[in-house]
Design an enzyme around this catalytic site. Structure first.
Site, mmCIF file in Angstrom:
data_model
loop_
_atom_site.group_PDB
_atom_site.id
_atom_site.type_symbol
_atom_site.label_atom_id
_atom_site.label_comp_id
_atom_site.label_asym_id
_atom_site.label_seq_id
_atom_site.Cartn_x
_atom_site.Cartn_y
_atom_site.Cartn_z
ATOM 1 N N ASP A 1 9.910 6.990 -8.570
ATOM 2 C CA ASP A 1 9.923 8.581 -8.772
ATOM 3 C C ASP A 1 11.084 9.152 -8.274
ATOM 4 O O ASP A 1 11.499 9.079 -7.229
ATOM 5 C CB ASP A 1 8.832 9.196 -8.157
ATOM 6 N N TYR B 1 16.868 15.474 -6.848
ATOM 7 C CA TYR B 1 17.108 14.489 -5.697
ATOM 8 C C TYR B 1 18.547 14.003 -5.612
ATOM 9 O O TYR B 1 19.071 13.364 -4.717
ATOM 10 C CB TYR B 1 16.231 13.462 -5.819
ATOM 11 N N LYS C 1 12.681 14.340 -13.236
ATOM 12 C CA LYS C 1 11.909 15.716 -13.498
ATOM 13 C C LYS C 1 13.206 16.953 -14.094
ATOM 14 O O LYS C 1 14.272 16.677 -13.446
ATOM 15 C CB LYS C 1 11.230 16.063 -12.279
ATOM 16 N N HIS D 1 9.436 20.262 -13.052
ATOM 17 C CA HIS D 1 9.481 19.907 -11.558
ATOM 18 C C HIS D 1 8.729 21.062 -10.966
ATOM 19 O O HIS D 1 7.816 20.745 -10.092
ATOM 20 C CB HIS D 1 10.945 19.755 -10.917
ATOM 21 N N SER E 1 9.987 5.852 1.420
ATOM 22 C CA SER E 1 10.587 5.350 2.554
ATOM 23 C C SER E 1 11.927 4.676 2.368
ATOM 24 O O SER E 1 11.917 3.871 1.049
ATOM 25 C CB SER E 1 9.761 4.262 3.102
ATOM 26 N N ASN F 1 3.674 -0.200 2.747
ATOM 27 C CA ASN F 1 3.206 0.729 1.740
ATOM 28 C C ASN F 1 2.714 0.184 0.523
ATOM 29 O O ASN F 1 1.911 0.617 -0.162
ATOM 30 C CB ASN F 1 4.006 1.724 1.497
HETATM 31 N N1 NAP Z 1 7.094 17.106 -7.426
HETATM 32 C C1 NAP Z 1 7.459 17.505 -6.390
HETATM 33 O O1 NAP Z 1 7.748 18.839 -6.198
HETATM 34 C C2 NAP Z 1 7.610 16.727 -5.088
HETATM 35 C C3 NAP Z 1 7.425 17.088 -3.627
HETATM 36 C C4 NAP Z 1 7.901 16.313 -2.707
HETATM 37 C C5 NAP Z 1 7.900 14.800 -2.940
HETATM 38 N N2 NAP Z 1 7.536 14.462 -4.314
HETATM 39 C C6 NAP Z 1 7.733 13.047 -4.534
HETATM 40 O O2 NAP Z 1 6.762 12.319 -3.562
HETATM 41 C C7 NAP Z 1 7.525 11.531 -2.951
HETATM 42 C C8 NAP Z 1 6.835 11.208 -1.637
HETATM 43 O O3 NAP Z 1 6.694 12.580 -0.956
HETATM 44 P P1 NAP Z 1 7.542 12.999 0.450
HETATM 45 O O4 NAP Z 1 8.804 12.119 0.210
HETATM 46 O O5 NAP Z 1 7.818 14.326 0.444
HETATM 47 O O6 NAP Z 1 6.705 12.403 1.650
HETATM 48 P P2 NAP Z 1 6.003 11.028 2.106
HETATM 49 O O7 NAP Z 1 6.210 9.926 1.298
HETATM 50 O O8 NAP Z 1 4.707 11.589 2.408
HETATM 51 O O9 NAP Z 1 6.659 10.651 3.373
HETATM 52 C C9 NAP Z 1 7.961 10.108 3.656
HETATM 53 C C10 NAP Z 1 8.330 10.262 4.960
HETATM 54 O O10 NAP Z 1 7.167 9.216 5.803
HETATM 55 C C11 NAP Z 1 8.093 8.167 6.511
HETATM 56 N N3 NAP Z 1 7.279 6.743 6.030
HETATM 57 C C12 NAP Z 1 7.299 5.923 4.917
HETATM 58 N N4 NAP Z 1 6.431 5.054 5.092
HETATM 59 C C13 NAP Z 1 5.803 5.077 6.450
HETATM 60 C C14 NAP Z 1 4.666 4.366 7.165
HETATM 61 N N5 NAP Z 1 4.338 3.283 6.490
HETATM 62 N N6 NAP Z 1 4.432 4.930 8.252
HETATM 63 C C15 NAP Z 1 5.010 5.916 8.912
HETATM 64 N N7 NAP Z 1 5.774 6.794 8.256
HETATM 65 C C16 NAP Z 1 6.306 6.322 6.995
HETATM 66 C C17 NAP Z 1 9.493 8.125 5.771
HETATM 67 O O11 NAP Z 1 10.255 7.501 6.606
HETATM 68 P P3 NAP Z 1 11.574 6.426 6.218
HETATM 69 O O12 NAP Z 1 11.917 6.792 4.785
HETATM 70 O O13 NAP Z 1 12.501 6.893 7.178
HETATM 71 O O14 NAP Z 1 10.873 5.352 6.262
HETATM 72 C C18 NAP Z 1 9.560 9.745 5.481
HETATM 73 O O15 NAP Z 1 9.898 10.109 6.591
HETATM 74 C C19 NAP Z 1 8.901 11.868 -2.705
HETATM 75 O O16 NAP Z 1 9.933 11.071 -2.165
HETATM 76 C C20 NAP Z 1 9.254 12.360 -4.366
HETATM 77 O O17 NAP Z 1 9.426 11.243 -4.986
HETATM 78 C C21 NAP Z 1 7.574 15.240 -5.263
#
Ligand code: NAP
Length: 262
Positions: free
Chosen positions: A49, A54, A79, A110, A231, A240
């Site tokens: 994704d 980004y 997006k 988006h 991550s 994961n």
């Molecule tokens: N459409 C939208 O508006 C929108 C908004 C937000 C996100 N997204 C998409 O959704 C994806 C995921 O959401 P997100 O990046 O906001 O947050 P997330 O996946 O909920 O969390 C990412 C955070 O969690 C950590 N992490 C990863 N695996 C872990 C584990 N097994 N245990 C503990 N901590 C862990 C990562 O650290 P490290 O990377 O340092 O390992 C990072 O700090 C985004 O990357 C993006 O592609 C879309």
């Protein structure tokens, strides 16, 4: 054990198979994004994704190409930034150029531009799909009312809505509303929205010898919600993806549902 050894898929209109677990890449920059995507593809991920916003589409594209995994075995989402309304075709062409691919599997708006549905933007996504630039099209951060507005204006419902989803954000009514409309729900920020130290998640995780993060992802999959944990840490990218070796019971699912609002 579930007996399931492959990440399940969900069907999008046009008979497009979407793996229900993918790698998120928001805030994964440059070399870290490249290495994370390479690692994920080696581990078995087949869904990445990204987004124009980004600023890592080139890194994602290079990683996919260098991986040796055939392009049509990888599901790529990008997006359209809402600020690019009116420049939709140029934006997808730029995304494709940066990704080094002739099509994306899924192209999303988006955010609702200016907080409104904007059917004329949706029409441009449909046109890009019809031109073969995206296999499926959808939206992100849209309400059910805004989804209906797009359907009413064009006769075509978004294939998918990508919105925040985690146990504290669990909303059965909203999930049912997507199902009734035939819109796939994709959840983002599964961990940022969760308290991974919550005793309920920890207790369930301990019972299976897994981590609370793995319980959260497993909970998404058992609700048939697509999930895209981010991550850039290789061990976490592996962790994961390793969510098929256990299954939550109905009672455990209900306990996690009960974390809503907490
Ligand atoms: N459409 C939208 O508006 C929108 C908004 C937000 C996100 N997204 C998409 O959704 C994806 C995921 O959401 P997100 O990046 O906001 O947050 P997330 O996946 O909920 O969390 C990412 C955070 O969690 C950590 N992490 C990863 N695996 C872990 C584990 N097994 N245990 C503990 N901590 C862990 C990562 O650290 P490290 O990377 O340092 O390992 C990072 O700090 C985004 O990357 C993006 O592609 C879309």
């Amino acid at each position: 054990m579930t007996g399931v050894t492959e990440i399940p898929t969900v069907r999008l209109p046009g008979d497009v198979a979407m793996p229900m677990l993918g790698l998120g890449t928001w805030q994964a920059d440059g070399g870290r994004c490249y290495e994370a995507v390479r690692h994920a593809l080696r581990r078995g991920y087949r869904h990445i994704d990204t987004a124009t916003m980004y600023r890592n589409e080139s890194d994602v594209g290079r990683a996919v190409r260098d991986s040796g995994v055939p392009r049509n075995d990888v599901f790529i989402t990008t997006k359209l930034p809402p600020s690019h309304s009116g420049r939709e075709r140029a934006t997808i062409e730029e995304s494709l150029r940066r990704l080094g691919t002739e099509y994306v599997d899924l192209w999303l708006i988006h955010w609702p531009p200016g907080g409104r549905a904007h059917p004329e933007v949706w029409r441009e996504l449909l046109a890009a799909r019809d031109a073969g630039l995206a296999r499926a099209v959808g939206v992100s951060n849209y309400s059910l009312r805004q989804l209906d507005e797009l359907t009413q204006a064009t006769g075509e419902t978004p294939a998918l809505n990508q919105i925040p989803w985690s146990p504290p954000e669990h909303d059965p009514g909203l999930l049912a509303g997507h199902r009734e409309r035939g819109v796939v729900l994709e959840g983002y920020s599964p961990f940022k929205g969760s308290d991974l130290r919550h005793p309920t998640l920890r207790a369930i995780a301990d019972g299976y010898g897994v981590s609370p993060a793995q319980v959260v992802l497993r909970w998404h999959l058992q609700h048939r919600i697509v999930v895209i944990p981010k991550s850039v840490t290789p061990a976490r990218v592996d962790e994961n993806f390793d969510v098929l070796g256990f299954a939550l019971t109905d009672a455990e699912m209900a306990r996690i549902d009960g974390l809503r609002g907490r």
